[in-house]
Design a protein around this motif. Structure first.
Motif, PDB file in Angstrom:
ATOM      1  N   LEU A  79       0.993  -0.909  -0.160  1.00  0.00           N
ATOM      2  CA  LEU A  79       0.301  -0.034   0.327  1.00  0.00           C
ATOM      3  C   LEU A  79       0.915   1.057  -0.035  1.00  0.00           C
ATOM      4  CD1 LEU A  79      -2.896  -1.287   2.364  1.00  0.00           C
ATOM      5  CD2 LEU A  79      -3.043  -0.805  -0.086  1.00  0.00           C
ATOM      6  N   PRO A  80       0.776   1.624  -0.732  1.00  0.00           N
ATOM      7  CA  PRO A  80       1.563   3.693  -1.138  1.00  0.00           C
ATOM      8  C   PRO A  80       1.439   4.054  -0.715  1.00  0.00           C
ATOM      9  CG  PRO A  80       0.349   3.401  -2.597  1.00  0.00           C
ATOM     10  CD  PRO A  80      -0.389   1.754  -2.478  1.00  0.00           C
ATOM     11  N   GLY A  81       0.096   4.121   0.701  1.00  0.00           N
ATOM     12  CA  GLY A  81      -0.455   5.215   0.964  1.00  0.00           C
ATOM     13  C   GLY A  81      -1.154   5.261   2.451  1.00  0.00           C
ATOM     14  N   GLY A  82      -1.366   5.813   3.466  1.00  0.00           N
ATOM     15  CA  GLY A  82      -1.935   5.810   4.988  1.00  0.00           C
ATOM     16  C   GLY A  82      -2.938   6.755   5.226  1.00  0.00           C
ATOM     17  N   SER A  83      -2.371   7.371   6.155  1.00  0.00           N
ATOM     18  CA  SER A  83      -3.491   8.210   7.156  1.00  0.00           C
ATOM     19  C   SER A  83      -3.317   8.520   8.565  1.00  0.00           C
ATOM     20  CB  SER A  83      -5.111   7.343   7.406  1.00  0.00           C
ATOM     21  OG  SER A  83      -5.638   6.997   5.971  1.00  0.00           O
ATOM     22  N   ALA A  84      -3.615   9.400   8.424  1.00  0.00           N
ATOM     23  CA  ALA A  84      -2.968   9.971   9.667  1.00  0.00           C
ATOM     24  C   ALA A  84      -4.068  10.389  10.883  1.00  0.00           C
ATOM     25  CB  ALA A  84      -2.289  11.355   9.982  1.00  0.00           C
ATOM     26  N   TYR A  85      -4.148  10.204  12.282  1.00  0.00           N
ATOM     27  CA  TYR A  85      -5.464  10.954  12.331  1.00  0.00           C
ATOM     28  C   TYR A  85      -4.629  11.513  14.556  1.00  0.00           C
ATOM     29  CZ  TYR A  85      -7.051   6.787  10.058  1.00  0.00           C
ATOM     30  OH  TYR A  85      -7.124   6.316   8.883  1.00  0.00           O
ATOM     31  N   PHE A  86      -6.241  12.170  14.290  1.00  0.00           N
ATOM     32  CA  PHE A  86      -5.736  13.229  16.186  1.00  0.00           C
ATOM     33  C   PHE A  86      -7.455  13.772  16.154  1.00  0.00           C
ATOM     34  CE2 PHE A  86      -4.271  14.696  12.016  1.00  0.00           C
ATOM     35  CZ  PHE A  86      -5.289  16.309  12.049  1.00  0.00           C
ATOM     36  N   SER A  87      -6.883  14.568  17.021  1.00  0.00           N
ATOM     37  CA  SER A  87      -8.316  15.655  17.748  1.00  0.00           C
ATOM     38  C   SER A  87      -7.224  17.145  17.981  1.00  0.00           C
ATOM     39  CB  SER A  87      -8.811  14.978  19.246  1.00  0.00           C
ATOM     40  OG  SER A  87      -9.545  13.804  18.626  1.00  0.00           O
ATOM     41  N   VAL A  88      -8.752  18.178  17.326  1.00  0.00           N
ATOM     42  CA  VAL A  88      -8.126  19.405  17.723  1.00  0.00           C
ATOM     43  C   VAL A  88      -9.693  20.058  18.428  1.00  0.00           C
ATOM     44  CG1 VAL A  88      -7.913  21.328  16.673  1.00  0.00           C
ATOM     45  CG2 VAL A  88      -7.185  19.728  15.556  1.00  0.00           C
ATOM     46  N   HIS A  89      -8.442  20.334  19.731  1.00  0.00           N
ATOM     47  CA  HIS A  89     -10.177  21.207  20.715  1.00  0.00           C
ATOM     48  C   HIS A  89      -9.273  22.779  20.748  1.00  0.00           C
ATOM     49  CE1 HIS A  89      -9.965  17.113  23.216  1.00  0.00           C
ATOM     50  NE2 HIS A  89      -8.723  16.784  22.852  1.00  0.00           N
ATOM     51  N   ASN A  90     -10.255  23.019  20.421  1.00  0.00           N
ATOM     52  CA  ASN A  90     -10.530  24.432  19.741  1.00  0.00           C
ATOM     53  C   ASN A  90     -10.826  25.132  21.198  1.00  0.00           C
ATOM     54  OD1 ASN A  90     -10.885  27.624  19.230  1.00  0.00           O
ATOM     55  ND2 ASN A  90     -11.565  27.625  17.718  1.00  0.00           N
TER      56      ASN A  90
ATOM     57  N   ASP B  41     -13.197  23.534   9.819  1.00  0.00           N
ATOM     58  CA  ASP B  41     -13.514  24.334  10.592  1.00  0.00           C
ATOM     59  C   ASP B  41     -13.561  23.935  11.834  1.00  0.00           C
ATOM     60  OD1 ASP B  41     -14.621  26.602   9.009  1.00  0.00           O
ATOM     61  OD2 ASP B  41     -16.828  26.561   8.977  1.00  0.00           O
ATOM     62  N   ILE B  42     -12.777  24.620  12.606  1.00  0.00           N
ATOM     63  CA  ILE B  42     -12.617  24.191  14.303  1.00  0.00           C
ATOM     64  C   ILE B  42     -14.148  25.015  14.942  1.00  0.00           C
ATOM     65  CG2 ILE B  42     -11.277  23.093  16.059  1.00  0.00           C
ATOM     66  CD1 ILE B  42     -10.958  21.936  13.097  1.00  0.00           C
ATOM     67  N   PRO B  43     -14.616  24.340  15.387  1.00  0.00           N
ATOM     68  CA  PRO B  43     -15.927  25.400  16.403  1.00  0.00           C
ATOM     69  C   PRO B  43     -15.012  26.126  17.565  1.00  0.00           C
ATOM     70  CG  PRO B  43     -16.815  24.084  14.686  1.00  0.00           C
ATOM     71  CD  PRO B  43     -15.983  23.449  15.043  1.00  0.00           C
ATOM     72  N   ALA B  44     -15.415  27.351  17.960  1.00  0.00           N
ATOM     73  CA  ALA B  44     -15.034  27.307  19.124  1.00  0.00           C
ATOM     74  C   ALA B  44     -15.436  26.626  21.048  1.00  0.00           C
ATOM     75  CB  ALA B  44     -15.301  29.370  19.653  1.00  0.00           C
ATOM     76  N   HIS B  45     -14.357  26.552  21.417  1.00  0.00           N
ATOM     77  CA  HIS B  45     -15.095  25.761  22.503  1.00  0.00           C
ATOM     78  C   HIS B  45     -15.624  24.335  21.739  1.00  0.00           C
ATOM     79  CE1 HIS B  45     -14.761  29.703  24.317  1.00  0.00           C
ATOM     80  NE2 HIS B  45     -15.552  29.824  23.696  1.00  0.00           N
ATOM     81  N   SER B  46     -14.622  23.828  21.707  1.00  0.00           N
ATOM     82  CA  SER B  46     -15.544  22.820  20.479  1.00  0.00           C
ATOM     83  C   SER B  46     -14.623  21.641  20.113  1.00  0.00           C
ATOM     84  CB  SER B  46     -16.232  22.523  19.486  1.00  0.00           C
ATOM     85  OG  SER B  46     -15.357  23.221  18.080  1.00  0.00           O
ATOM     86  N   GLU B  47     -14.384  20.071  19.930  1.00  0.00           N
ATOM     87  CA  GLU B  47     -13.845  19.319  18.895  1.00  0.00           C
ATOM     88  C   GLU B  47     -13.699  19.291  18.423  1.00  0.00           C
ATOM     89  OE1 GLU B  47     -11.189  14.879  21.033  1.00  0.00           O
ATOM     90  OE2 GLU B  47     -12.325  16.494  22.301  1.00  0.00           O
ATOM     91  N   VAL B  48     -13.207  18.474  17.330  1.00  0.00           N
ATOM     92  CA  VAL B  48     -13.095  17.831  15.862  1.00  0.00           C
ATOM     93  C   VAL B  48     -12.169  16.751  15.547  1.00  0.00           C
ATOM     94  CG1 VAL B  48     -12.963  18.069  13.426  1.00  0.00           C
ATOM     95  CG2 VAL B  48     -13.830  20.202  14.618  1.00  0.00           C
ATOM     96  N   THR B  49     -12.666  15.806  15.432  1.00  0.00           N
ATOM     97  CA  THR B  49     -12.226  14.064  15.656  1.00  0.00           C
ATOM     98  C   THR B  49     -11.540  13.471  14.135  1.00  0.00           C
ATOM     99  OG1 THR B  49     -12.749  14.224  17.953  1.00  0.00           O
ATOM    100  CG2 THR B  49     -12.342  12.183  17.436  1.00  0.00           C
ATOM    101  N   PHE B  50     -10.650  13.586  13.985  1.00  0.00           N
ATOM    102  CA  PHE B  50      -9.929  12.690  12.513  1.00  0.00           C
ATOM    103  C   PHE B  50      -9.751  11.164  13.854  1.00  0.00           C
ATOM    104  CE2 PHE B  50      -9.137  17.307  11.842  1.00  0.00           C
ATOM    105  CZ  PHE B  50      -8.905  17.338  11.269  1.00  0.00           C
ATOM    106  N   LYS B  51     -10.730  10.213  13.232  1.00  0.00           N
ATOM    107  CA  LYS B  51     -10.393   8.821  13.107  1.00  0.00           C
ATOM    108  C   LYS B  51     -10.856   8.400  12.276  1.00  0.00           C
ATOM    109  CE  LYS B  51     -15.071   8.941  14.668  1.00  0.00           C
ATOM    110  NZ  LYS B  51     -15.912   8.829  16.105  1.00  0.00           N
ATOM    111  N   PRO B  52     -10.690   7.030  12.296  1.00  0.00           N
ATOM    112  CA  PRO B  52     -11.198   5.596  10.914  1.00  0.00           C
ATOM    113  C   PRO B  52     -12.102   5.974  10.597  1.00  0.00           C
ATOM    114  CG  PRO B  52      -9.499   4.957  12.853  1.00  0.00           C
ATOM    115  CD  PRO B  52      -9.935   6.385  13.527  1.00  0.00           C
TER     116      PRO B  52
END
Length: 157
Positions: free
Chosen positions: A42-53, A93-104
């Motif tokens: 497989l020549p690719g992949g993915s990255a995951y994380f959370s962003v808390h604003n 968008d990463i809304p104010a006072h919230s969290e956006v999660t990057f996941k499978p």
């Protein structure tokens, strides 16, 4: 007594070696960036994380990049008419006072054109560019292929 102190020190070093890192830029906290080990073919992949604003204004993730991949893009995965599809997102968008999660199976960073496959135990840099907060480089931990979610122990930078 000295043997106990040395044993405790060794235990602490071993237990913290697997900790995921958190990164702060402006009012944003990026938590536990991770990826999965991939088969050699497989020549690719993915990255995951959370962003808390933690701020009072919406920010926007506008670009991602990594020297491990020829191309890094934001994607989301969603079900439509019973079929799963992946769609490119120019920004998120990463809304104010919230969290956006990057996941499978949801939002993720798609890494394309990798010269070497991701292997469990290694780390690689990923730069996140936000509209207001600016750029931050995080280190992505590569977990075994069967990992369902990222690390769970934070360490703030």
């Amino acid at each position: 007594m000295i043997a106990r102190v040395l044993a405790l020190g060794a235990l602490l070093v071993c237990s913290t070696a697997g900790f995921a890192d958190d990164y702060r830029i402006g009012e944003l906290l990026i938590s536990q960036p991770w990826s999965r080990e991939l088969p050699v073919e497989l020549p690719g992949g993915s990255a995951y994380f959370s962003v808390h604003n933690q701020g009072s204004q919406t920010d926007r993730l506008i670009a991602v990049s990594s020297p491990r991949a020829a191309k890094s893009t934001l994607h989301t995965q969603a079900a439509s008419d019973g079929m799963m599809s992946m769609q490119h997102m120019p920004a998120l968008d990463i809304p104010a006072h919230s969290e956006v999660t990057f996941k499978p199976g949801a939002n993720h960073v798609m890494l394309s054109g990798m010269e070497q496959p991701l292997k469990a135990g290694e780390h690689f840099p990923l730069t996140l560019q936000f509209e207001k907060a600016g750029s931050v480089e995080v280190q992505v931990s590569v977990l075994p292929a069967d990992a369902q979610s990222g690390p769970t122990t934070p360490h703030i930078h």
